[in-house]
Design an enzyme around this catalytic site. Structure first.
Site, PDB file in Angstrom:
ATOM      1  N   ASN A  11       5.099  -7.261  -2.792  1.00 21.09           N
ATOM      2  CA  ASN A  11       3.809  -6.772  -2.312  1.00 21.09           C
ATOM      3  C   ASN A  11       3.168  -5.967  -3.437  1.00 21.09           C
ATOM      4  OD1 ASN A  11       1.685  -5.542  -1.029  1.00 21.09           O
ATOM      5  ND2 ASN A  11       2.938  -4.299   0.357  1.00 21.09           N
ATOM      6  N   TRP A  12       2.169  -6.568  -4.053  1.00 20.90           N
ATOM      7  CA  TRP A  12       1.559  -5.914  -5.230  1.00 20.90           C
ATOM      8  C   TRP A  12       0.616  -4.783  -4.840  1.00 20.90           C
ATOM      9  CZ3 TRP A  12      -0.014 -10.126  -9.412  1.00 20.90           C
ATOM     10  CH2 TRP A  12       1.112 -10.907  -9.699  1.00 20.90           C
ATOM     11  N   LYS A  13       0.319  -4.672  -3.567  1.00 20.90           N
ATOM     12  CA  LYS A  13      -0.608  -3.642  -3.063  1.00 20.90           C
ATOM     13  C   LYS A  13      -1.911  -3.664  -3.866  1.00 20.90           C
ATOM     14  CE  LYS A  13       3.311  -1.065  -1.441  1.00 20.90           C
ATOM     15  NZ  LYS A  13       3.848   0.202  -0.981  1.00 20.90           N
ATOM     16  N   HIS A  59       1.528  -4.054   7.724  1.00 21.00           N
ATOM     17  CA  HIS A  59       2.217  -3.159   6.794  1.00 21.00           C
ATOM     18  C   HIS A  59       1.951  -1.714   7.219  1.00 21.00           C
ATOM     19  CE1 HIS A  59       3.209  -0.988   3.115  1.00 21.00           C
ATOM     20  NE2 HIS A  59       3.959  -2.034   2.803  1.00 21.00           N
ATOM     21  N   GLU A 106       1.196   0.847   5.641  1.00 25.54           N
ATOM     22  CA  GLU A 106       0.007   1.468   5.029  1.00 25.54           C
ATOM     23  C   GLU A 106      -1.253   1.049   5.775  1.00 25.54           C
ATOM     24  OE1 GLU A 106       0.836   0.256   1.004  1.00 25.54           O
ATOM     25  OE2 GLU A 106       2.519   1.643   0.975  1.00 25.54           O
ATOM     26  N   GLU A 140      10.723  -2.096   7.548  1.00 25.61           N
ATOM     27  CA  GLU A 140      10.392  -1.175   6.464  1.00 25.61           C
ATOM     28  C   GLU A 140      10.290   0.242   7.013  1.00 25.61           C
ATOM     29  OE1 GLU A 140       8.420  -3.306   2.976  1.00 25.61           O
ATOM     30  OE2 GLU A 140       6.813  -2.781   4.358  1.00 25.61           O
ATOM     31  N   GLY A 195       7.933   3.529  -1.060  1.00 25.45           N
ATOM     32  CA  GLY A 195       7.312   4.189  -2.204  1.00 25.45           C
ATOM     33  C   GLY A 195       7.832   5.594  -2.458  1.00 25.45           C
ATOM     34  N   SER A 199      11.742   0.851  -1.127  1.00 20.18           N
ATOM     35  CA  SER A 199      12.369   1.231  -2.399  1.00 20.18           C
ATOM     36  C   SER A 199      13.533   0.319  -2.795  1.00 20.18           C
ATOM     37  CB  SER A 199      12.814   2.700  -2.364  1.00 20.18           C
ATOM     38  OG  SER A 199      11.699   3.539  -2.141  1.00 20.18           O
ATOM     39  N   GLY A 224       8.028  -3.429  -3.063  1.00 18.33           N
ATOM     40  CA  GLY A 224       6.753  -2.866  -3.511  1.00 18.33           C
ATOM     41  C   GLY A 224       6.831  -2.529  -4.993  1.00 18.33           C
ATOM     42  N   GLY A 225       7.104  -1.264  -5.292  1.00 18.95           N
ATOM     43  CA  GLY A 225       7.084  -0.775  -6.685  1.00 18.95           C
ATOM     44  C   GLY A 225       7.798  -1.672  -7.684  1.00 18.95           C
TER      45      GLY A 225
HETATM   46  C1  PEP Z   1       6.307  -1.966   0.599  1.00 20.74           C
HETATM   47  O1  PEP Z   1       5.253  -1.392   0.460  1.00 20.74           O
HETATM   48  O2  PEP Z   1       6.356  -2.975   1.304  1.00 20.74           O
HETATM   49  C2  PEP Z   1       7.478  -1.433  -0.089  1.00 20.74           C
HETATM   50  C3  PEP Z   1       8.650  -1.761   0.367  1.00 20.74           C
HETATM   51  O3  PEP Z   1       7.270  -0.606  -1.167  1.00 20.74           O
HETATM   52  P1  PEP Z   1       8.387   0.064  -2.108  1.00 20.74           P
HETATM   53  O4  PEP Z   1       9.338  -1.007  -2.512  1.00 20.74           O
HETATM   54  O5  PEP Z   1       7.608   0.610  -3.278  1.00 20.74           O
HETATM   55  O6  PEP Z   1       9.038   1.133  -1.307  1.00 20.74           O
END
Ligand code: PEP
Length: 256
Positions: free
Chosen positions: A10-12, A96, A98, A168, A174, A214, A235-236
């Protein structure tokens, strides 16, 4: 039951079109040897078509990060399922945390979006997860149960064949904090149990349930080795080709 392992990135809200094409190309080059793991990258809307140009002849699938349920009309700023399909996308992240947290996504809107995605041949990656307060209050399973029931309202076992669930925990997104493999497995097991109650055991056994929060190369193996964890939503660590490709290689090696 053999389920595929699915690693999605997920590049956000990251990457201009040229940066996105560069990253997609690096990921493509570094995963050329992958044959068993399903790989999905989810760039921002603006980069979907340019990224598709880079990956269309590879094993990497394209996904979007959100969509609206209406087909077309006066909905300024929104994007329809048909528009996403026209870019080459075949997955879409729905609900998601967010979006739930900052953009008012509810169980009802999540449900409408899932149904519209499925009607249009897009496979939804449905996100569920509890906040830190909810975990501390010991209501994690109640919260997840409500989210799953809401999301899957009116869906059939056939629909579920095209749905991925992503657990999640909000407190792990994040933040650098990861659920322990045992904490994640416990919730994944309960999600599968609930899907069995709602849509039958066979459907539950076939449903891919990803973990997100994460995930990095350093913790991917212990998480992905759990019986009910069938992949990761990253994500990151998906914003760098090296770390994303490393997670994919770990998944490929672990393939159950
Ligand atoms: C996400 O936003 O779906 C996610 C899992 O982010 P991160 O890996 O940065 O925690």
């Amino acid at each position: 039951m053999k389920r595929s392992i699915v690693i999605a990135g997920n590049w956000k809200m990251h990457k201009t079109n040229s940066e996105a094409q560069q990253l997609a190309n690096q990921i493509r080059m570094k995963t050329i040897d992958i044959t068993k793991t399903r790989m999905i990258i989810c760039p921002p809307f603006t980069a979907l078509a340019p990224v598709y140009d880079i990956i269309k002849d590879s094993a990497i699938h394209l996904g979007a990060q959100n969509m609206f349920w209406e087909k077309e009309g006066a909905f300024t700023g929104e994007i329809s399922a048909g528009m996403l399909k026209s870019t080459g996308a075949d997955y879409v992240i729905i609900g998601h945390s967010e979006r739930r947290q900052y953009f008012g996504e509810t169980e009802e809107t999540v449900n409408k979006k899932i149904k519209t995605a499925l009607e249009n041949g897009l496979k939804p990656i449905v996100c569920v997860g509890e906040t830190l307060e909810q975990r501390e209050e010991n209501i994690t399973l109640k919260v997840i149960g409500k989210q799953i029931r809401g999301a899957f309202d009116g869906l059939t076992p056939e629909d579920l064949q095209n749905v991925i669930v992503a657990y999640e925990p909000v407190w792990a997104i994040g933040t650098g904090k990861t659920a322990t493999p045992e904490q994640a497995q416990e919730v994944h097991f309960e999600i599968r149990k609930l899907i069995a109650e709602l849509l039958g055991r066979e459907t539950a056994e076939a449903t891919v349930i990803q973990y997100g929060g994460s995930v990095k190369p350093g913790n991917a193996e212990s998480l992905l080795s759990q019986a009910d964890i069938d992949g990761a939503l990253v994500g990151g660590a998906c914003l760098k080709a090296d770390s994303f490709a490393e997670i994919i290689h770990i998944a490929e090696k672990l393939k159950k």
